[in-house]
Design an enzyme around this catalytic site. Sequence first.
Site, PDB file in Angstrom:
ATOM      1  N   TYR A   1      95.890  43.692 -51.704  1.00  0.00           N
ATOM      2  CA  TYR A   1      95.735  42.396 -51.038  1.00  0.00           C
ATOM      3  C   TYR A   1      94.260  42.113 -50.760  1.00  0.00           C
ATOM      4  CZ  TYR A   1      96.792  38.511 -47.912  1.00  0.00           C
ATOM      5  OH  TYR A   1      96.874  37.269 -47.323  1.00  0.00           O
TER       6      TYR A   1
ATOM      7  N   LYS B   1      92.034  38.919 -52.172  1.00  0.00           N
ATOM      8  CA  LYS B   1      91.434  37.938 -51.266  1.00  0.00           C
ATOM      9  C   LYS B   1      89.911  38.011 -51.234  1.00  0.00           C
ATOM     10  CE  LYS B   1      95.155  35.827 -49.951  1.00  0.00           C
ATOM     11  NZ  LYS B   1      95.376  34.401 -50.307  1.00  0.00           N
TER      12      LYS B   1
ATOM     13  N   SER C   1      91.765  34.543 -46.740  1.00  0.00           N
ATOM     14  CA  SER C   1      92.238  35.252 -45.555  1.00  0.00           C
ATOM     15  C   SER C   1      91.060  35.995 -44.958  1.00  0.00           C
ATOM     16  CB  SER C   1      93.335  36.243 -45.956  1.00  0.00           C
ATOM     17  OG  SER C   1      93.620  37.155 -44.915  1.00  0.00           O
TER      18      SER C   1
END
Length: 234
Positions: free
Chosen positions: A152, A156, A139
């Site tokens: 998160y 990532k 991402s």
Amino acid sequence: MQNIENKVAYITGGTKGIGFGIAKSLVENGVKVAISGRNLEDAENAKHLLGNQNVLAIQSDVRNFEDEQKAVADVVANFGQLDFVIANAGLGKFAPVYEMSLEDWNAMIDTNLTGVFHSLKASVEELKKSKGHYISISSLAGTNFFANGAGYNASKFGVVGFTQAAMLDLRELDVKCTTIMPGSVTSHFNDHKPNDADAWKIQPEDLGQMIVDLFRMNSNVLPSKIEVRPTKTK
């Protein structure tokens, strides 16, 4: 340009959203596809929607290495080979770091990061045989941090670092590794229900076409990290 017809791909988290869009694009281009999800019924439903006999539905939780080992074994038993792996399974839980629960942190790290390692570890010997291609779906959050995204972001950022290091480990063995870092995508991520307001975003099939193009590239070309954004912001 390489011919990908009758090649075999395994996609984790392939039952909806980005994973399903990738599966659809690959099937339309003659690739045999295995899709996995935590729930076999969801995988079977996705197989039905793809409407192709060269689709295999698999139950696998990428957090469990044994599940991924079995998934790869099932793909090879069914199709005879494994050429492409797309590690797509992921989830997001967003909160300030002082409010984030241990459960949410562990769920993201175990799925988004450790799951990516499990998928490569389970498939690498088959990819070496086929001189295949491994893709992780990271991402833009893997390079751009934001408030409420500590867990998160950590997962990532880790996916980007892991895949780039794996690329260096495997390139001399004729296995390509690429990480794709999308911005806003129309998907079911974080319990979102796609709707008309998502039209400005990247569509799952757009990423699918990108992956088709990557797999078709000549063997001497290796795009190792790709950032992709919507053309406009709404």
